[in-house]
Design a protein around this motif. Sequence first.
Motif, PDB file in Angstrom:
ATOM      1  N   MET A   1      -7.087  -6.529   2.808  1.00 16.33           N
ATOM      2  CA  MET A   1      -7.737  -6.054   4.010  1.00 16.33           C
ATOM      3  C   MET A   1      -9.250  -6.017   3.826  1.00 16.33           C
ATOM      4  O   MET A   1      -9.970  -6.219   4.794  1.00 16.33           O
ATOM      5  CB  MET A   1      -7.215  -4.672   4.381  1.00 16.33           C
ATOM      6  N   TYR A   2      -9.685  -5.753   2.603  1.00 15.35           N
ATOM      7  CA  TYR A   2     -11.125  -5.697   2.365  1.00 15.35           C
ATOM      8  C   TYR A   2     -11.776  -7.025   2.726  1.00 15.35           C
ATOM      9  O   TYR A   2     -12.792  -7.059   3.416  1.00 15.35           O
ATOM     10  CB  TYR A   2     -11.403  -5.339   0.899  1.00 15.35           C
ATOM     11  N   ASP A   3     -11.190  -8.118   2.240  1.00 15.29           N
ATOM     12  CA  ASP A   3     -11.789  -9.437   2.458  1.00 15.29           C
ATOM     13  C   ASP A   3     -11.719  -9.907   3.903  1.00 15.29           C
ATOM     14  O   ASP A   3     -12.518 -10.736   4.321  1.00 15.29           O
ATOM     15  CB  ASP A   3     -11.124 -10.478   1.558  1.00 15.29           C
ATOM     16  N   SER A   4     -10.773  -9.389   4.675  1.00 15.26           N
ATOM     17  CA  SER A   4     -10.664  -9.854   6.057  1.00 15.26           C
ATOM     18  C   SER A   4     -11.300  -8.896   7.062  1.00 15.26           C
ATOM     19  O   SER A   4     -11.877  -9.354   8.052  1.00 15.26           O
ATOM     20  CB  SER A   4      -9.198 -10.106   6.424  1.00 15.26           C
ATOM     21  N   LEU A   5     -11.215  -7.600   6.840  1.00  9.21           N
ATOM     22  CA  LEU A   5     -11.705  -6.647   7.841  1.00  9.21           C
ATOM     23  C   LEU A   5     -13.099  -6.095   7.552  1.00  9.21           C
ATOM     24  O   LEU A   5     -13.866  -5.827   8.469  1.00  9.21           O
ATOM     25  CB  LEU A   5     -10.719  -5.484   7.998  1.00  9.21           C
ATOM     26  N   TRP A  82       5.430  11.758   2.076  1.00  9.33           N
ATOM     27  CA  TRP A  82       4.056  11.849   2.593  1.00  9.33           C
ATOM     28  C   TRP A  82       3.425  10.467   2.713  1.00  9.33           C
ATOM     29  O   TRP A  82       2.861  10.111   3.750  1.00  9.33           O
ATOM     30  CB  TRP A  82       3.224  12.745   1.681  1.00  9.33           C
ATOM     31  N   ALA A  83       3.520   9.677   1.662  1.00  9.18           N
ATOM     32  CA  ALA A  83       2.883   8.363   1.658  1.00  9.18           C
ATOM     33  C   ALA A  83       3.547   7.424   2.665  1.00  9.18           C
ATOM     34  O   ALA A  83       2.853   6.648   3.328  1.00  9.18           O
ATOM     35  CB  ALA A  83       2.930   7.761   0.259  1.00  9.18           C
ATOM     36  N   HIS A  84       4.859   7.498   2.790  1.00  7.41           N
ATOM     37  CA  HIS A  84       5.550   6.632   3.751  1.00  7.41           C
ATOM     38  C   HIS A  84       5.035   6.883   5.168  1.00  7.41           C
ATOM     39  O   HIS A  84       4.745   5.935   5.898  1.00  7.41           O
ATOM     40  CB  HIS A  84       7.060   6.848   3.696  1.00  7.41           C
ATOM     41  N   GLY A  85       4.913   8.141   5.541  1.00  5.55           N
ATOM     42  CA  GLY A  85       4.400   8.469   6.872  1.00  5.55           C
ATOM     43  C   GLY A  85       2.992   7.947   7.100  1.00  5.55           C
ATOM     44  O   GLY A  85       2.684   7.363   8.152  1.00  5.55           O
ATOM     45  N   GLN A  86       2.142   8.130   6.123  1.00  7.52           N
ATOM     46  CA  GLN A  86       0.765   7.663   6.227  1.00  7.52           C
ATOM     47  C   GLN A  86       0.682   6.135   6.289  1.00  7.52           C
ATOM     48  O   GLN A  86      -0.035   5.575   7.118  1.00  7.52           O
ATOM     49  CB  GLN A  86      -0.059   8.158   5.032  1.00  7.52           C
ATOM     50  N   ILE A  87       1.405   5.481   5.418  1.00  6.28           N
ATOM     51  CA  ILE A  87       1.359   4.024   5.355  1.00  6.28           C
ATOM     52  C   ILE A  87       1.887   3.401   6.645  1.00  6.28           C
ATOM     53  O   ILE A  87       1.309   2.442   7.163  1.00  6.28           O
ATOM     54  CB  ILE A  87       2.126   3.504   4.117  1.00  6.28           C
ATOM     55  N   ALA A  92       0.865   0.483  11.660  1.00 10.36           N
ATOM     56  CA  ALA A  92       0.873   0.383  13.123  1.00 10.36           C
ATOM     57  C   ALA A  92      -0.548   0.195  13.660  1.00 10.36           C
ATOM     58  O   ALA A  92      -0.776  -0.592  14.582  1.00 10.36           O
ATOM     59  CB  ALA A  92       1.522   1.618  13.733  1.00 10.36           C
ATOM     60  N   GLN A  93      -1.504   0.913  13.065  1.00 10.11           N
ATOM     61  CA  GLN A  93      -2.899   0.761  13.485  1.00 10.11           C
ATOM     62  C   GLN A  93      -3.418  -0.638  13.144  1.00 10.11           C
ATOM     63  O   GLN A  93      -4.155  -1.235  13.933  1.00 10.11           O
ATOM     64  CB  GLN A  93      -3.771   1.834  12.831  1.00 10.11           C
ATOM     65  N   PHE A  94      -3.034  -1.176  11.998  1.00 15.00           N
ATOM     66  CA  PHE A  94      -3.452  -2.523  11.617  1.00 15.00           C
ATOM     67  C   PHE A  94      -2.928  -3.564  12.604  1.00 15.00           C
ATOM     68  O   PHE A  94      -3.614  -4.536  12.923  1.00 15.00           O
ATOM     69  CB  PHE A  94      -2.950  -2.848  10.201  1.00 15.00           C
ATOM     70  N   LEU A  95      -1.732  -3.353  13.105  1.00 17.79           N
ATOM     71  CA  LEU A  95      -1.140  -4.309  14.039  1.00 17.79           C
ATOM     72  C   LEU A  95      -1.829  -4.302  15.407  1.00 17.79           C
ATOM     73  O   LEU A  95      -1.564  -5.177  16.231  1.00 17.79           O
ATOM     74  CB  LEU A  95       0.358  -4.067  14.176  1.00 17.79           C
ATOM     75  N   THR A  96      -2.726  -3.328  15.648  1.00 17.69           N
ATOM     76  CA  THR A  96      -3.486  -3.303  16.904  1.00 17.69           C
ATOM     77  C   THR A  96      -4.789  -4.093  16.798  1.00 17.69           C
ATOM     78  O   THR A  96      -5.519  -4.202  17.785  1.00 17.69           O
ATOM     79  CB  THR A  96      -3.813  -1.858  17.335  1.00 17.69           C
ATOM     80  N   SER A 116      -0.741 -10.604   7.689  1.00 16.85           N
ATOM     81  CA  SER A 116       0.356 -10.131   6.853  1.00 16.85           C
ATOM     82  C   SER A 116       0.296  -8.619   6.662  1.00 16.85           C
ATOM     83  O   SER A 116      -0.765  -8.039   6.428  1.00 16.85           O
ATOM     84  CB  SER A 116       0.293 -10.813   5.487  1.00 16.85           C
ATOM     85  N   THR A 117       1.463  -8.024   6.735  1.00 15.73           N
ATOM     86  CA  THR A 117       1.584  -6.589   6.460  1.00 15.73           C
ATOM     87  C   THR A 117       2.235  -6.360   5.098  1.00 15.73           C
ATOM     88  O   THR A 117       2.748  -5.279   4.839  1.00 15.73           O
ATOM     89  CB  THR A 117       2.412  -5.892   7.558  1.00 15.73           C
ATOM     90  N   PHE A 118       2.182  -7.368   4.225  1.00 15.98           N
ATOM     91  CA  PHE A 118       2.845  -7.285   2.921  1.00 15.98           C
ATOM     92  C   PHE A 118       2.422  -6.046   2.144  1.00 15.98           C
ATOM     93  O   PHE A 118       3.267  -5.341   1.586  1.00 15.98           O
ATOM     94  CB  PHE A 118       2.552  -8.542   2.094  1.00 15.98           C
ATOM     95  N   TRP A 119       1.126  -5.761   2.088  1.00 13.56           N
ATOM     96  CA  TRP A 119       0.648  -4.644   1.268  1.00 13.56           C
ATOM     97  C   TRP A 119       1.003  -3.301   1.873  1.00 13.56           C
ATOM     98  O   TRP A 119       0.965  -2.277   1.185  1.00 13.56           O
ATOM     99  CB  TRP A 119      -0.847  -4.761   1.002  1.00 13.56           C
ATOM    100  N   PHE A 120       1.350  -3.281   3.143  1.00  8.29           N
ATOM    101  CA  PHE A 120       1.908  -2.062   3.736  1.00  8.29           C
ATOM    102  C   PHE A 120       3.402  -1.971   3.421  1.00  8.29           C
ATOM    103  O   PHE A 120       3.915  -0.894   3.130  1.00  8.29           O
ATOM    104  CB  PHE A 120       1.717  -2.056   5.260  1.00  8.29           C
ATOM    105  N   ASP A 121       4.090  -3.101   3.505  1.00  8.91           N
ATOM    106  CA  ASP A 121       5.543  -3.114   3.355  1.00  8.91           C
ATOM    107  C   ASP A 121       6.012  -2.973   1.911  1.00  8.91           C
ATOM    108  O   ASP A 121       7.138  -2.539   1.672  1.00  8.91           O
ATOM    109  CB  ASP A 121       6.112  -4.408   3.945  1.00  8.91           C
TER     110      ASP A 121
END
Length: 163
Positions: A1-5, A82-87, A92-96, A116-121
């Motif tokens: 995400m750093y390199d793209s966003l 906790w982490a699952h909820g945050q991630i 979902a925010q990334f997909l917007t 890709s949402t690989f690093w979230f999944d």
Amino acid sequence: MYDSLKPTMMNDNDFTQTMVPGSIVYYDMQPFNHALLRVSIGLILLSCLLFLMNTHVRRKYYIGNYIAVILNVVANVCVAAWAHGQIMAFRAQFLTVDFAALEMFATAMKTLYTESTFWFDIHYAVFGLTLLVSVLLVVNMFWKIRLMNEEKRLLAAGKAVSA
């Protein structure tokens, strides 16, 4: 995400100035990233308590073994939840993100483009493994309790214990 966003942000002091709508997710998730790093280091240090108590080799469990197992299991389950909820919220925010604008920006500026949402999944595998380890710790604890009770019963009967 750093390199793209990250390159889409025109002003690091004002995150509303962006070339791609939605790319602020990169900055929104930084406090969580820092917290997750600290918590992960804490889990690693807490797992060292299992080795200090010799939970992996001790034939007979003492109170320290029970405390180490219970602390690790509770911490692992709480962090995973906790982490699952945050991630999932950040996913979902990334997909917007406006991916059409991101693709045009990436082509023009020669930066990375990904949807890709690989690093979230991947968190499913990581925290799934963490929960599996927790289950195995509990199973091992009950197995040790059963073995200690069997050993007491055999010693009370005057028989030798076989491995």
